[in-house]
Design a protein around this motif. Structure first.
Motif, PDB file in Angstrom:
ATOM      1  N   ARG A 111       7.416 -14.890  -9.249  1.00 63.16           N
ATOM      2  CA  ARG A 111       7.242 -16.099  -8.447  1.00 63.16           C
ATOM      3  C   ARG A 111       7.079 -15.739  -6.972  1.00 63.16           C
ATOM      4  N   GLU A 112       7.932 -14.840  -6.489  1.00 62.55           N
ATOM      5  CA  GLU A 112       7.890 -14.465  -5.087  1.00 62.55           C
ATOM      6  C   GLU A 112       6.719 -13.528  -4.778  1.00 62.55           C
ATOM      7  N   ARG A 113       6.229 -12.799  -5.786  1.00 65.94           N
ATOM      8  CA  ARG A 113       5.025 -11.988  -5.569  1.00 65.94           C
ATOM      9  C   ARG A 113       3.833 -12.906  -5.297  1.00 65.94           C
ATOM     10  N   ASN A 114       3.758 -14.015  -6.027  1.00 67.06           N
ATOM     11  CA  ASN A 114       2.700 -14.982  -5.742  1.00 67.06           C
ATOM     12  C   ASN A 114       2.789 -15.490  -4.304  1.00 67.06           C
ATOM     13  N   GLN A 169      12.529   0.706   7.066  1.00 69.13           N
ATOM     14  CA  GLN A 169      11.070   0.777   7.051  1.00 69.13           C
ATOM     15  C   GLN A 169      10.615   2.151   6.577  1.00 69.13           C
ATOM     16  N   GLN A 170      11.318   3.190   7.012  1.00 65.44           N
ATOM     17  CA  GLN A 170      10.955   4.542   6.603  1.00 65.44           C
ATOM     18  C   GLN A 170      11.130   4.715   5.091  1.00 65.44           C
ATOM     19  N   GLY A 171      12.224   4.154   4.547  1.00 64.17           N
ATOM     20  CA  GLY A 171      12.464   4.280   3.119  1.00 64.17           C
ATOM     21  C   GLY A 171      11.407   3.584   2.287  1.00 64.17           C
ATOM     22  N   LEU A 172      11.053   2.347   2.675  1.00 63.72           N
ATOM     23  CA  LEU A 172      10.036   1.611   1.926  1.00 63.72           C
ATOM     24  C   LEU A 172       8.670   2.263   2.090  1.00 63.72           C
ATOM     25  N   ALA A 173       8.350   2.723   3.302  1.00 66.48           N
ATOM     26  CA  ALA A 173       7.059   3.362   3.537  1.00 66.48           C
ATOM     27  C   ALA A 173       6.916   4.600   2.663  1.00 66.48           C
ATOM     28  N   GLY A 174       8.003   5.368   2.530  1.00 68.64           N
ATOM     29  CA  GLY A 174       7.953   6.557   1.688  1.00 68.64           C
ATOM     30  C   GLY A 174       7.726   6.204   0.226  1.00 68.64           C
ATOM     31  N   GLU A 175       8.391   5.159  -0.245  1.00 66.03           N
ATOM     32  CA  GLU A 175       8.231   4.756  -1.650  1.00 66.03           C
ATOM     33  C   GLU A 175       6.843   4.186  -1.925  1.00 66.03           C
ATOM     34  N   ALA A 176       6.261   3.508  -0.913  1.00 66.58           N
ATOM     35  CA  ALA A 176       4.941   2.883  -1.102  1.00 66.58           C
ATOM     36  C   ALA A 176       3.800   3.788  -0.675  1.00 66.58           C
ATOM     37  N   ASP A 177       4.121   4.987  -0.197  1.00 62.91           N
ATOM     38  CA  ASP A 177       3.108   5.972   0.203  1.00 62.91           C
ATOM     39  C   ASP A 177       2.208   5.452   1.324  1.00 62.91           C
ATOM     40  N   ILE A 178       2.837   4.835   2.337  1.00 61.68           N
ATOM     41  CA  ILE A 178       2.123   4.436   3.546  1.00 61.68           C
ATOM     42  C   ILE A 178       2.931   4.927   4.742  1.00 61.68           C
ATOM     43  N   SER A 179       2.329   4.876   5.921  1.00 58.90           N
ATOM     44  CA  SER A 179       3.041   5.347   7.109  1.00 58.90           C
ATOM     45  C   SER A 179       4.033   4.291   7.586  1.00 58.90           C
ATOM     46  N   THR A 180       5.118   4.768   8.186  1.00 59.52           N
ATOM     47  CA  THR A 180       6.110   3.844   8.744  1.00 59.52           C
ATOM     48  C   THR A 180       5.479   2.990   9.837  1.00 59.52           C
ATOM     49  N   ARG A 181       4.572   3.588  10.617  1.00 59.89           N
ATOM     50  CA  ARG A 181       3.899   2.856  11.688  1.00 59.89           C
ATOM     51  C   ARG A 181       3.079   1.697  11.123  1.00 59.89           C
ATOM     52  N   HIS A 182       2.340   1.968  10.060  1.00 61.02           N
ATOM     53  CA  HIS A 182       1.518   0.900   9.472  1.00 61.02           C
ATOM     54  C   HIS A 182       2.399  -0.195   8.886  1.00 61.02           C
ATOM     55  N   SER A 227      -3.897  -5.035   2.497  1.00 59.70           N
ATOM     56  CA  SER A 227      -4.842  -5.302   1.426  1.00 59.70           C
ATOM     57  C   SER A 227      -4.095  -5.934   0.253  1.00 59.70           C
ATOM     58  N   ARG A 228      -4.860  -6.508  -0.658  1.00 56.37           N
ATOM     59  CA  ARG A 228      -4.235  -7.098  -1.843  1.00 56.37           C
ATOM     60  C   ARG A 228      -3.495  -6.027  -2.635  1.00 56.37           C
ATOM     61  N   GLU A 229      -4.097  -4.848  -2.732  1.00 51.67           N
ATOM     62  CA  GLU A 229      -3.470  -3.754  -3.479  1.00 51.67           C
ATOM     63  C   GLU A 229      -2.158  -3.348  -2.820  1.00 51.67           C
ATOM     64  N   MET A 230      -2.120  -3.363  -1.488  1.00 48.58           N
ATOM     65  CA  MET A 230      -0.894  -2.984  -0.790  1.00 48.58           C
ATOM     66  C   MET A 230       0.198  -4.038  -0.990  1.00 48.58           C
ATOM     67  N   VAL A 231      -0.192  -5.319  -0.972  1.00 52.12           N
ATOM     68  CA  VAL A 231       0.798  -6.377  -1.217  1.00 52.12           C
ATOM     69  C   VAL A 231       1.469  -6.164  -2.564  1.00 52.12           C
ATOM     70  N   LEU A 232       0.660  -5.909  -3.607  1.00 51.37           N
ATOM     71  CA  LEU A 232       1.209  -5.729  -4.941  1.00 51.37           C
ATOM     72  C   LEU A 232       2.039  -4.445  -5.033  1.00 51.37           C
ATOM     73  N   ARG A 233       1.610  -3.398  -4.334  1.00 51.02           N
ATOM     74  CA  ARG A 233       2.360  -2.149  -4.370  1.00 51.02           C
ATOM     75  C   ARG A 233       3.717  -2.310  -3.703  1.00 51.02           C
ATOM     76  N   LEU A 234       3.738  -2.960  -2.543  1.00 50.10           N
ATOM     77  CA  LEU A 234       5.005  -3.186  -1.850  1.00 50.10           C
ATOM     78  C   LEU A 234       5.926  -4.084  -2.681  1.00 50.10           C
ATOM     79  N   ALA A 235       5.345  -5.120  -3.291  1.00 45.49           N
ATOM     80  CA  ALA A 235       6.155  -6.026  -4.117  1.00 45.49           C
ATOM     81  C   ALA A 235       6.750  -5.292  -5.306  1.00 45.49           C
ATOM     82  N   GLN A 236       5.979  -4.385  -5.891  1.00 48.83           N
ATOM     83  CA  GLN A 236       6.491  -3.621  -7.028  1.00 48.83           C
ATOM     84  C   GLN A 236       7.620  -2.701  -6.589  1.00 48.83           C
TER      85      GLN A 236
END
Length: 281
Positions: free
Chosen positions: A70-73, A29-42, A54-63
């Motif tokens: 297909r799975e992003r949809n 979780q810490q690694g992904l949070a750092g890459e997506a620029d969000i807090s590990t807690r969130h 948010s929609r923007e966060m879904v797309l950012r995490l998927a990227q």
């Protein structure tokens, strides 16, 4: 619902799908949070359903997780948003430019055999040289949709003509295993299990790599009907900027001659005309 009706498939919530892809990519979780620029807690709250992204966060995490379109949809829908990427049959009029591009690329590779496959390795299109590569395969395996991996490794397919079958089997298994890891596609997983269960002809169990091409490319050594051994290396081409699910999942496979005699044999086959072969799915 009657007793004969199958149970309804309930889509997994967004948090569970996100956790699957994070673990699939071997990220904390810490690694992904750092890459997506969000807090590990969130991120933890999102995965457990205590917070909605948010929609923007879904797309950012998927990227960041390199999730296929297909799975992003599916992630967007699970989070309560409309799908972003269209999925249309390749025959759709809107995809005519893609079909034309595929045909152009396949023709441009002649006299080398080339084909296009979908995400499950079903044949979509092939150039006129493909039939020469598939000569001798059982007619039952040529009925659409033609799965090229099944056709390659089935005892009634090309398996008996592949000189280095043990090596080629392991090569295809590894490619398919990588796809399963990347997509989590159960159809591909079932296909891998089916292929691994095929009987292996005597003498084809040696998977050790050898020869001058070790560490560069694994050749496909195919015995032609006249007894000659043709040696190929294969390359894969994908549409790198696709925004349509169907187009992103297409792959173009081209087989190039690895030596002079193979190149000459292909030129002779091209001059002789097109051999009968399978029709695209």
């Amino acid at each position: 619902m009657s007793l004969a009706d199958p149970p309804a498939i309930v889509p997994q919530p967004f948090g569970a799908q996100l956790r699957h892809w994070r673990q699939h990519r071997r990220l904390s979780q810490q690694g992904l949070a750092g890459e997506a620029d969000i807090s590990t807690r969130h991120l933890s709250f999102v995965e457990t359903g205590r917070a909605l992204p948010s929609r923007e966060m879904v797309l950012r995490l998927a990227q960041r997780l390199d999730v296929p379109l297909r799975e992003r949809n599916a992630l967007l829908v699970a989070a309560g948003y409309a799908p972003m990427y269209r999925e249309r049959p390749l025959a759709d009029p809107a995809l005519a430019p893609a079909r034309e591009a595929i045909a152009l690329i396949l023709r441009a590779h002649e006299p080398n055999p080339a084909l296009a496959v979908d995400r499950h390795w079903n044949l979509v299109a092939g150039n006129r040289m493909l039939a020469h590569l598939l000569a001798g395969a059982d007619a039952g395996l040529m009925q659409g949709p033609v799965n090229v991996l099944r056709l390659s490794l089935h005892p009634r397919g090309l398996a008996g003509r592949i000189v280095n079958l043990g090596q080629w089997r392991e090569h295809l298994f590894e490619r398919l295993h990588q796809q399963v890891r990347a997509t989590g596609d159960t159809v591909l997983s079932d296909l891998l299990a089916e292929l691994q269960a095929y009987p292996v002809p005597e003498g084809a169990h040696d998977t050790r790599l050898g020869g001058e091409h070790l560490g560069v490319a694994l050749p496909l050594q195919l015995r032609a009907p006249d007894g000659r051994v043709l040696s190929f290396i294969s390359t894969t081409t994908v549409f790198g900027t696709a925004v349509d699910v169907t187009v992103q999942e297409l792959a173009l496979e081209t087989f190039f001659p690895l030596d002079g005699p193979t190149g000459e044999a292909l030129r002779q086959l091209a001059a002789a005309g097109e051999a009968p072969g399978p029709s695209p799915a």
